[in-house]
Write an enzyme that holds these catalytic residues in place. Structure first.
Site, PDB file in Angstrom:
ATOM      1  N   ASP A 160      -0.100   2.341   8.237  1.00 59.29           N
ATOM      2  CA  ASP A 160      -0.634   1.581   9.374  1.00 59.29           C
ATOM      3  C   ASP A 160       0.181   1.690  10.661  1.00 59.29           C
ATOM      4  O   ASP A 160      -0.309   1.340  11.733  1.00 59.29           O
ATOM      5  CB  ASP A 160      -0.770   0.101   9.000  1.00 59.29           C
ATOM      6  CG  ASP A 160      -1.880  -0.133   7.984  1.00 59.29           C
ATOM      7  OD1 ASP A 160      -2.741   0.744   7.843  1.00 59.29           O
ATOM      8  OD2 ASP A 160      -1.873  -1.190   7.336  1.00 59.29           O
TER       9      ASP A 160
ATOM     10  N   ARG B 137      -6.147  -2.987   8.794  1.00 57.31           N
ATOM     11  CA  ARG B 137      -6.678  -4.335   8.626  1.00 57.31           C
ATOM     12  C   ARG B 137      -6.320  -5.191   9.836  1.00 57.31           C
ATOM     13  O   ARG B 137      -7.118  -5.971  10.311  1.00 57.31           O
ATOM     14  CB  ARG B 137      -6.069  -4.937   7.357  1.00 57.31           C
ATOM     15  CG  ARG B 137      -6.874  -6.006   6.734  1.00 57.31           C
ATOM     16  CD  ARG B 137      -6.384  -6.424   5.382  1.00 57.31           C
ATOM     17  NE  ARG B 137      -5.056  -5.940   5.030  1.00 57.31           N
ATOM     18  CZ  ARG B 137      -4.656  -5.729   3.793  1.00 57.31           C
ATOM     19  NH1 ARG B 137      -5.475  -5.927   2.796  1.00 57.31           N
ATOM     20  NH2 ARG B 137      -3.433  -5.328   3.545  1.00 57.31           N
TER      21      ARG B 137
ATOM     22  N   GLY C 191       0.844  -1.205   0.000  1.00 55.21           N
ATOM     23  CA  GLY C 191       0.000   0.000   0.000  1.00 55.21           C
ATOM     24  C   GLY C 191       0.872   1.245   0.000  1.00 55.21           C
ATOM     25  O   GLY C 191       1.836   1.322   0.753  1.00 55.21           O
TER      26      GLY C 191
ATOM     27  N   ASP D  11       2.521  -0.181  11.724  1.00 57.32           N
ATOM     28  CA  ASP D  11       2.502  -1.487  12.378  1.00 57.32           C
ATOM     29  C   ASP D  11       3.822  -2.244  12.241  1.00 57.32           C
ATOM     30  O   ASP D  11       3.823  -3.473  12.180  1.00 57.32           O
ATOM     31  CB  ASP D  11       1.345  -2.334  11.814  1.00 57.32           C
ATOM     32  CG  ASP D  11       1.450  -2.529  10.311  1.00 57.32           C
ATOM     33  OD1 ASP D  11       2.295  -1.869   9.673  1.00 57.32           O
ATOM     34  OD2 ASP D  11       0.681  -3.340   9.777  1.00 57.32           O
TER      35      ASP D  11
ATOM     36  N   ARG E 179       1.072  -5.136  -5.457  1.00 59.81           N
ATOM     37  CA  ARG E 179       1.205  -6.333  -4.616  1.00 59.81           C
ATOM     38  C   ARG E 179       1.332  -7.486  -5.608  1.00 59.81           C
ATOM     39  O   ARG E 179       0.382  -7.829  -6.283  1.00 59.81           O
ATOM     40  CB  ARG E 179      -0.030  -6.511  -3.735  1.00 59.81           C
ATOM     41  CG  ARG E 179      -0.303  -5.305  -2.804  1.00 59.81           C
ATOM     42  CD  ARG E 179      -1.418  -5.641  -1.833  1.00 59.81           C
ATOM     43  NE  ARG E 179      -2.065  -4.465  -1.256  1.00 59.81           N
ATOM     44  CZ  ARG E 179      -1.676  -3.851  -0.140  1.00 59.81           C
ATOM     45  NH1 ARG E 179      -0.642  -4.286   0.525  1.00 59.81           N
ATOM     46  NH2 ARG E 179      -2.346  -2.813   0.315  1.00 59.81           N
TER      47      ARG E 179
ATOM     48  N   ASP F 138       5.265  -4.840   5.978  1.00 62.26           N
ATOM     49  CA  ASP F 138       5.730  -6.197   6.310  1.00 62.26           C
ATOM     50  C   ASP F 138       5.749  -7.159   5.116  1.00 62.26           C
ATOM     51  O   ASP F 138       6.699  -7.932   4.957  1.00 62.26           O
ATOM     52  CB  ASP F 138       4.954  -6.790   7.493  1.00 62.26           C
ATOM     53  CG  ASP F 138       3.453  -6.679   7.334  1.00 62.26           C
ATOM     54  OD1 ASP F 138       2.989  -6.178   6.282  1.00 62.26           O
ATOM     55  OD2 ASP F 138       2.730  -7.105   8.249  1.00 62.26           O
TER      56      ASP F 138
ATOM     57  N   THR G  87       4.355   2.766   5.439  1.00 62.46           N
ATOM     58  CA  THR G  87       2.969   2.289   5.488  1.00 62.46           C
ATOM     59  C   THR G  87       2.188   3.209   6.407  1.00 62.46           C
ATOM     60  O   THR G  87       2.721   3.652   7.429  1.00 62.46           O
ATOM     61  CB  THR G  87       2.864   0.841   6.019  1.00 62.46           C
ATOM     62  OG1 THR G  87       1.499   0.591   6.408  1.00 62.46           O
ATOM     63  CG2 THR G  87       3.742   0.564   7.222  1.00 62.46           C
TER      64      THR G  87
END
Ligand code: F6P
Length: 327
Positions: free
Chosen positions: A132, A176, A15, A134, A76, A107, A130
């Site tokens: 996110d 997500r 992303g 994360d 992706r 990741d 990212t």
């Protein structure tokens, strides 16, 4: 055998995130500064397999610092998940004598990078990109700050109309698997409840928050919902709330991919510039299979393996504070 690196490739994968362009610029210009040749790989691993690779000069990355998205584009790739796909991709790098690769992504992108390193001996280094937030090994990932600013700008607007009409808005944000975006923007916008993938949120808890709000005569409310939560789809949650509280006018807003776009914030530009710069410095110093990250204002290198598999626990106190302040 010389371990010196001469030709370095850079790609963005997974992303996209605001600040990726700033990171590409930092990687390119730092590598050129150190006398290396730089190659940009278009569309992530997909472009590596299809040999969509161009040499970059300093002017290739001019005027991209302030741009959202990634000029190298992102994808992706399914084919890169196969041994054959990775062999094709590695050959395209070898044909240009590319000995190192900088991967800007999350990741999934780092997992691919590690495979390329293990199977084909390419030196890889990661830069955390990212929205996110994360990844283990950095306080913030590139894109997170801009994405959260985008969210609060939208939610502040939603708040205006929610307040005018005495409505409850359920706002869905990205995440997500992790709820960093939901937790921080929930606190920053005064959300009554924050629903996250990390928590086993229950309807009893949500309904109890709504009852407290009613008891406190709150006429409009925001509920922040991360997409990967366990209560369910945001429209299902809205139906459940309508059933339990028929008098509440419930609306749903999904912010979706607006969160991934836009010009990067100051924090993201600085982070991307520093981490992109250090990725090249790291490679030149002989580091590989690590990610450049920033912890407590210091650049640190974390094994890609750990960046992918370990997690920095969400600061649950944020949720407690949000609840105290919003009820
Ligand atoms: O990678 C970050 C992320 O924004 C997730 O939070 C979200 O679930 C996902 O990307 C959406 O990806 P896509 O653009 O492929 O739908």
């Amino acid at each position: 055998m010389s371990t010196e690196i001469n030709n370095i490739a850079v790609l963005t994968s997974g992303g996209d995130a605001p600040g990726m362009n700033a990171a590409i610029r930092a990687v390119t210009r730092t590598a050129l500064y150190h006398g290396k040749r730089v190659f940009g790989v278009y569309r992530g691993y997909e472009g590596m397999i299809e040999n969509d690779i161009v040499e970059l000069s300093s002017s290739s990355v001019k005027h991209i610092l302030a741009l959202g998205g990634t000029f190298l584009k992102s994808a992706r790739s399914q084919e890169f998940r196969t041994l054959e796909g990775r062999a094709k991709a590695a050959k395209n790098l070898r044909d240009r004598n590319i000995d190192a690769l900088v991967v800007i992504g999350g990741d999934g992108s780092f997992t691919g990078a590690l495979k390329l390193a293990e199977e084909h001996g390419i030196k890889v280094i990661g830069v955390p990109g990212t929205i996110d937030n994360d990844l283990f090994g950095t306080d913030y990932t590139i894109g997170y700050d801009t994405a959260t600013n985008t969210v609060i700008e939208s939610v502040d607007k939603i708040r205006d109309t929610a307040s005018s009409h005495n409505r409850l808005f359920l706002v869905e944000v990205m995440g997500r698997d992790t709820g960093y975006i939901a937790a921080s923007t929930g606190l920053a916008t005064g959300a009554l409840s924050i629903i996250l993938p990390e928590k086993k949120n229950t309807y009893e808890e949500l309904f109890s928050d709504l009852r407290s709000a009613q008891a406190n005569k709150k006429t409009s409310n925001i509920i922040m919902v991360a997409e990967g939560n366990h209560l369910g789809d945001i429209f299902e949650i809205a139906s459940a709330v309508r059933k339990e509280f028929p008098s509440i006018d419930v609306k749903v807003t999904t912010l979706g991919h607006t969160q991934r776009g836009g010009s990067p914030s100051t924090n993201d530009r600085v982070l991307a510039s520093v981490l992109g710069h250090y990725a090249i410095k790291g490679l030149i110093e002989g580091r590989e299979k690590v990610m450049s990250g920033m912890i407590n204002q210091k650049v640190v290198f974390t094994p890609l393996e750990d960046a992918i598999s370990k997690t920095t626990e969400l600061d649950y106190e944020m949720l407690t504070i949000a609840k105290i302040l919003a009820t």
